[in-house]
Design a protein around this motif. Sequence first.
Motif, PDB file in Angstrom:
ATOM      1  N   LYS A 132       0.838  -1.193   0.000  1.00  0.00           N
ATOM      2  CA  LYS A 132       0.000   0.000   0.000  1.00  0.00           C
ATOM      3  C   LYS A 132       0.876   1.249   0.000  1.00  0.00           C
ATOM      4  CE  LYS A 132      -4.045   0.162   0.846  1.00  0.00           C
ATOM      5  NZ  LYS A 132      -5.230   0.210  -0.043  1.00  0.00           N
ATOM      6  N   ALA A 133       0.467   2.241  -0.746  1.00  0.00           N
ATOM      7  CA  ALA A 133       1.120   3.561  -0.749  1.00  0.00           C
ATOM      8  C   ALA A 133       2.636   3.449  -0.850  1.00  0.00           C
ATOM      9  CB  ALA A 133       0.716   4.343   0.500  1.00  0.00           C
ATOM     10  N   LYS A 134       3.111   2.678  -1.831  1.00  0.00           N
ATOM     11  CA  LYS A 134       4.545   2.526  -2.041  1.00  0.00           C
ATOM     12  C   LYS A 134       5.020   3.543  -3.081  1.00  0.00           C
ATOM     13  CE  LYS A 134       8.068  -0.690  -3.713  1.00  0.00           C
ATOM     14  NZ  LYS A 134       8.342  -2.030  -4.278  1.00  0.00           N
ATOM     15  N   VAL A 135       5.990   4.336  -2.713  1.00  0.00           N
ATOM     16  CA  VAL A 135       6.561   5.299  -3.645  1.00  0.00           C
ATOM     17  C   VAL A 135       7.457   4.536  -4.616  1.00  0.00           C
ATOM     18  CG1 VAL A 135       8.026   7.334  -3.909  1.00  0.00           C
ATOM     19  CG2 VAL A 135       6.507   7.137  -1.924  1.00  0.00           C
ATOM     20  N   ILE A 136       7.074   4.527  -5.904  1.00  0.00           N
ATOM     21  CA  ILE A 136       7.858   3.777  -6.896  1.00  0.00           C
ATOM     22  C   ILE A 136       8.592   4.694  -7.869  1.00  0.00           C
ATOM     23  CG2 ILE A 136       6.426   1.712  -6.749  1.00  0.00           C
ATOM     24  CD1 ILE A 136       5.083   2.576  -9.379  1.00  0.00           C
ATOM     25  N   GLY A 137       8.454   5.991  -7.651  1.00  0.00           N
ATOM     26  CA  GLY A 137       9.139   6.963  -8.497  1.00  0.00           C
ATOM     27  C   GLY A 137       8.947   8.354  -7.924  1.00  0.00           C
ATOM     28  N   PRO A 138       9.631   9.332  -8.466  1.00  0.00           N
ATOM     29  CA  PRO A 138       9.521  10.693  -7.922  1.00  0.00           C
ATOM     30  C   PRO A 138       8.119  11.290  -8.032  1.00  0.00           C
ATOM     31  CG  PRO A 138      10.794  10.661  -9.974  1.00  0.00           C
ATOM     32  CD  PRO A 138      10.586   9.241  -9.573  1.00  0.00           C
ATOM     33  N   HIS A 139       7.285  10.746  -8.916  1.00  0.00           N
ATOM     34  CA  HIS A 139       5.953  11.317  -9.110  1.00  0.00           C
ATOM     35  C   HIS A 139       4.816  10.311  -8.907  1.00  0.00           C
ATOM     36  CE1 HIS A 139       8.087  14.708 -10.799  1.00  0.00           C
ATOM     37  NE2 HIS A 139       8.634  13.928 -11.716  1.00  0.00           N
ATOM     38  N   ILE A 140       5.122   9.048  -8.660  1.00  0.00           N
ATOM     39  CA  ILE A 140       4.092   8.001  -8.671  1.00  0.00           C
ATOM     40  C   ILE A 140       4.095   7.187  -7.377  1.00  0.00           C
ATOM     41  CG2 ILE A 140       3.307   5.891  -9.821  1.00  0.00           C
ATOM     42  CD1 ILE A 140       2.766   8.288 -11.502  1.00  0.00           C
ATOM     43  N   ILE A 141       2.898   6.944  -6.865  1.00  0.00           N
ATOM     44  CA  ILE A 141       2.697   6.076  -5.703  1.00  0.00           C
ATOM     45  C   ILE A 141       1.834   4.900  -6.142  1.00  0.00           C
ATOM     46  CG2 ILE A 141       1.635   5.891  -3.409  1.00  0.00           C
ATOM     47  CD1 ILE A 141       2.334   8.806  -2.955  1.00  0.00           C
ATOM     48  N   CYS A 153      -0.227   0.053 -17.668  1.00  0.00           N
ATOM     49  CA  CYS A 153       0.952   0.855 -17.312  1.00  0.00           C
ATOM     50  C   CYS A 153       2.240   0.174 -17.764  1.00  0.00           C
ATOM     51  CB  CYS A 153       0.976   1.113 -15.811  1.00  0.00           C
ATOM     52  SG  CYS A 153       0.992  -0.382 -14.789  1.00  0.00           S
ATOM     53  N   VAL A 154       2.278  -1.151 -17.666  1.00  0.00           N
ATOM     54  CA  VAL A 154       3.457  -1.901 -18.092  1.00  0.00           C
ATOM     55  C   VAL A 154       3.649  -1.741 -19.600  1.00  0.00           C
ATOM     56  CG1 VAL A 154       4.508  -4.183 -18.260  1.00  0.00           C
ATOM     57  CG2 VAL A 154       3.199  -3.572 -16.216  1.00  0.00           C
ATOM     58  N   ARG A 155       2.560  -1.929 -20.356  1.00  0.00           N
ATOM     59  CA  ARG A 155       2.640  -1.813 -21.810  1.00  0.00           C
ATOM     60  C   ARG A 155       2.930  -0.376 -22.243  1.00  0.00           C
ATOM     61  NH1 ARG A 155      -2.722  -3.479 -23.551  1.00  0.00           N
ATOM     62  NH2 ARG A 155      -3.325  -3.513 -21.365  1.00  0.00           N
ATOM     63  N   PHE A 156       2.359   0.596 -21.517  1.00  0.00           N
ATOM     64  CA  PHE A 156       2.631   2.001 -21.850  1.00  0.00           C
ATOM     65  C   PHE A 156       4.121   2.307 -21.694  1.00  0.00           C
ATOM     66  CE2 PHE A 156       3.373   6.373 -20.653  1.00  0.00           C
ATOM     67  CZ  PHE A 156       2.723   7.071 -21.652  1.00  0.00           C
ATOM     68  N   SER A 157       4.701   1.864 -20.589  1.00  0.00           N
ATOM     69  CA  SER A 157       6.120   2.129 -20.340  1.00  0.00           C
ATOM     70  C   SER A 157       6.994   1.483 -21.411  1.00  0.00           C
ATOM     71  CB  SER A 157       6.526   1.623 -18.956  1.00  0.00           C
ATOM     72  OG  SER A 157       5.911   2.388 -17.941  1.00  0.00           O
ATOM     73  N   GLU A 158       6.638   0.268 -21.811  1.00  0.00           N
ATOM     74  CA  GLU A 158       7.443  -0.450 -22.801  1.00  0.00           C
ATOM     75  C   GLU A 158       7.254   0.110 -24.208  1.00  0.00           C
ATOM     76  OE1 GLU A 158       6.308  -4.519 -22.454  1.00  0.00           O
ATOM     77  OE2 GLU A 158       7.442  -4.849 -20.603  1.00  0.00           O
ATOM     78  N   TYR A 189       7.554  10.157 -19.088  1.00  0.00           N
ATOM     79  CA  TYR A 189       6.104   9.998 -19.201  1.00  0.00           C
ATOM     80  C   TYR A 189       5.519   9.229 -18.027  1.00  0.00           C
ATOM     81  CZ  TYR A 189       7.140  11.298 -24.025  1.00  0.00           C
ATOM     82  OH  TYR A 189       7.579  11.946 -25.143  1.00  0.00           O
ATOM     83  N   SER A 190       6.223   9.174 -16.908  1.00  0.00           N
ATOM     84  CA  SER A 190       5.795   8.330 -15.795  1.00  0.00           C
ATOM     85  C   SER A 190       4.408   8.693 -15.271  1.00  0.00           C
ATOM     86  CB  SER A 190       6.812   8.392 -14.651  1.00  0.00           C
ATOM     87  OG  SER A 190       6.932   9.714 -14.134  1.00  0.00           O
ATOM     88  N   MET A 191       4.079   9.982 -15.267  1.00  0.00           N
ATOM     89  CA  MET A 191       2.762  10.372 -14.751  1.00  0.00           C
ATOM     90  C   MET A 191       1.627   9.933 -15.677  1.00  0.00           C
ATOM     91  SD  MET A 191       3.320  13.985 -12.753  1.00  0.00           S
ATOM     92  CE  MET A 191       4.283  14.820 -14.004  1.00  0.00           C
ATOM     93  N   CYS A 192       1.946   9.669 -16.935  1.00  0.00           N
ATOM     94  CA  CYS A 192       0.937   9.155 -17.858  1.00  0.00           C
ATOM     95  C   CYS A 192       0.515   7.731 -17.473  1.00  0.00           C
ATOM     96  CB  CYS A 192       1.458   9.163 -19.287  1.00  0.00           C
ATOM     97  SG  CYS A 192       1.749  10.825 -19.939  1.00  0.00           S
ATOM     98  N   CYS A 193       1.379   7.026 -16.750  1.00  0.00           N
ATOM     99  CA  CYS A 193       1.022   5.681 -16.270  1.00  0.00           C
ATOM    100  C   CYS A 193      -0.189   5.753 -15.350  1.00  0.00           C
ATOM    101  CB  CYS A 193       2.196   5.023 -15.550  1.00  0.00           C
ATOM    102  SG  CYS A 193       3.574   4.587 -16.626  1.00  0.00           S
ATOM    103  N   ALA A 201      -4.788   2.523  -9.083  1.00  0.00           N
ATOM    104  CA  ALA A 201      -3.683   1.817  -8.426  1.00  0.00           C
ATOM    105  C   ALA A 201      -2.406   2.648  -8.477  1.00  0.00           C
ATOM    106  CB  ALA A 201      -3.454   0.465  -9.088  1.00  0.00           C
ATOM    107  N   LEU A 202      -2.279   3.487  -9.497  1.00  0.00           N
ATOM    108  CA  LEU A 202      -1.145   4.400  -9.606  1.00  0.00           C
ATOM    109  C   LEU A 202      -1.662   5.829  -9.467  1.00  0.00           C
ATOM    110  CD1 LEU A 202       0.753   2.821 -12.638  1.00  0.00           C
ATOM    111  CD2 LEU A 202       1.304   2.581 -10.223  1.00  0.00           C
ATOM    112  N   THR A 203      -1.061   6.584  -8.552  1.00  0.00           N
ATOM    113  CA  THR A 203      -1.479   7.969  -8.352  1.00  0.00           C
ATOM    114  C   THR A 203      -0.239   8.848  -8.253  1.00  0.00           C
ATOM    115  OG1 THR A 203      -1.611   7.560  -5.968  1.00  0.00           O
ATOM    116  CG2 THR A 203      -3.659   7.456  -7.185  1.00  0.00           C
TER     117      THR A 203
END
Length: 203
Positions: A132-141, A153-158, A189-193, A201-203
Amino acid sequence: MPTLTIDGQEITVADGTRIIDAADELGIEIPRFCYHKGLSVAANCRMCLVEIEGAPKLVPSCHETCRDGMTVLTDSPRVLESRRAVLEYILLNHPVDCPICDQAGECDLQDQYFDHDHQPSRHSFRKRHKVKAKVIGPHIILDGERCINCTRCVRFSEEVAKAPQLRQVNRGEETFVDVFPGKELDHPYSMCCADVCPVGALT
């Protein structure tokens, strides 16, 4: 160019058109979680199953391409029961935290539940808990419990960001999306995820 019938409406489409896109052209809404026009087809959520005349099983409309003479039903009793069952399965471990969820009011899962299931749970066991509420990047939890493994999100990143920093972790009901060990979701483009996530699930 194949001509087919969807829910009694005839349409002619270009070769290679998927059933879900042909239905969209006719204004017939087929629910979806994993499908996105800008991404490759995963066909893993099973919400877009439709009935094709003569086919023994329901087929994912996001994967099946249109064929000449095809007759498609998007709201038959078999299809509606399938959607109800899929939603029940997704909600087995999904947290019912809609009042505090960032996606509430704009959540595809919430909308589909009210459209197709809208039944209280038949199960009384405790839901599985994930990260829960894991910070996985500077802009995404990440809220792993909300994740329904649509892999958008996985396919978008790839495919779009060209930065494969996300992956699916574990298997079965323990599966959720996460970054690789020691890595961050930090591509431009991380916030686009978070934008492509249908459930918050991603905020």
